[in-house]
Design a protein around this motif. Sequence first.
Motif, PDB file in Angstrom:
ATOM      1  N   HIS A  34       1.544  -5.032   3.136  1.00 15.58           N
ATOM      2  CA  HIS A  34       0.640  -3.882   3.247  1.00 15.58           C
ATOM      3  C   HIS A  34      -0.623  -4.156   2.423  1.00 15.58           C
ATOM      4  O   HIS A  34      -1.747  -3.971   2.910  1.00 15.58           O
ATOM      5  N   TYR A  35      -0.447  -4.628   1.199  1.00 12.67           N
ATOM      6  CA  TYR A  35      -1.602  -4.917   0.349  1.00 12.67           C
ATOM      7  C   TYR A  35      -2.312  -6.198   0.769  1.00 12.67           C
ATOM      8  O   TYR A  35      -3.544  -6.269   0.720  1.00 12.67           O
ATOM      9  N   TRP A  61       7.735   1.200   5.057  1.00 12.32           N
ATOM     10  CA  TRP A  61       7.351  -0.155   4.635  1.00 12.32           C
ATOM     11  C   TRP A  61       8.500  -1.140   4.756  1.00 12.32           C
ATOM     12  O   TRP A  61       8.272  -2.338   4.937  1.00 12.32           O
ATOM     13  N   HIS A  62       9.732  -0.658   4.671  1.00  7.19           N
ATOM     14  CA  HIS A  62      10.862  -1.569   4.852  1.00  7.19           C
ATOM     15  C   HIS A  62      10.882  -2.132   6.281  1.00  7.19           C
ATOM     16  O   HIS A  62      11.195  -3.303   6.486  1.00  7.19           O
ATOM     17  N   LEU A 109      11.879  -4.212   1.996  1.00  6.13           N
ATOM     18  CA  LEU A 109      10.973  -3.216   1.415  1.00  6.13           C
ATOM     19  C   LEU A 109       9.891  -3.909   0.580  1.00  6.13           C
ATOM     20  O   LEU A 109       8.705  -3.587   0.702  1.00  6.13           O
ATOM     21  N   ARG A 110      10.295  -4.862  -0.237  1.00  7.77           N
ATOM     22  CA  ARG A 110       9.330  -5.606  -1.054  1.00  7.77           C
ATOM     23  C   ARG A 110       8.351  -6.364  -0.160  1.00  7.77           C
ATOM     24  O   ARG A 110       7.141  -6.355  -0.400  1.00  7.77           O
ATOM     25  N   TRP A 137       5.797  -3.873   1.343  1.00  6.76           N
ATOM     26  CA  TRP A 137       4.759  -3.447   0.396  1.00  6.76           C
ATOM     27  C   TRP A 137       3.763  -4.563   0.120  1.00  6.76           C
ATOM     28  O   TRP A 137       2.545  -4.329   0.096  1.00  6.76           O
ATOM     29  N   ASP A 151      -2.390   4.869   0.216  1.00  5.02           N
ATOM     30  CA  ASP A 151      -1.049   5.233  -0.239  1.00  5.02           C
ATOM     31  C   ASP A 151      -1.035   6.626  -0.861  1.00  5.02           C
ATOM     32  O   ASP A 151      -0.101   7.402  -0.647  1.00  5.02           O
ATOM     33  N   THR A 169      -6.338   0.177  -0.109  1.00  2.00           N
ATOM     34  CA  THR A 169      -4.929   0.343   0.241  1.00  2.00           C
ATOM     35  C   THR A 169      -4.266   1.365  -0.679  1.00  2.00           C
ATOM     36  O   THR A 169      -3.472   2.197  -0.226  1.00  2.00           O
TER      37      THR A 169
END
Length: 160
Positions: A75-76, A37-38, A68-69, A72, A20, A16
């Motif tokens: 995503h991971y 990502w938000h 946003l947090r 992210w 990025d 990942t």
Amino acid sequence: MFDFLFSAIVIGAGGTALLDVWNLVLHRTRGLPLPPWHLVGRWFAGMRRGVFVHTRGISQSPPVDNELRIGWVMHYVVGIVFAMALLLLWGTHWAHAPRFFPALVVGLVTVGAGWFILQPGMGVGIACSRAANPAQARWLNVAGHVVFALGMYLSAKVFL
């Protein structure tokens, strides 16, 4: 079990992270926008309220706290889940003697998660069919997942 989880975290987070970096390089060299990502966070947060598909487009849905947090982190988390799939299919021994082909297979197969789950859920249509430039979006999806696969392979090779 610890070896499986530790390996999946290292491999998934590494893949990942390389993705990025790839996105940042494309942004700086080609002017392509960074992934939103938000909005991904907004999509995942909406699931708690039972909203899985944003038919008018996710950008029309109201913002949520910490989107946003959330984006992210998810995503991971998704990258780690894909690494778990790699280890379940090829075994944890793959992490200690990695070959690129299995990572590539998982990387390419997981393009489908974006095309048939994430993008329709966010209102962009199947395989970005409602995007401004669907062909470019699809190519970037495939290329990005190849980079993700390379990152998984290199993470196993270097760190495990």
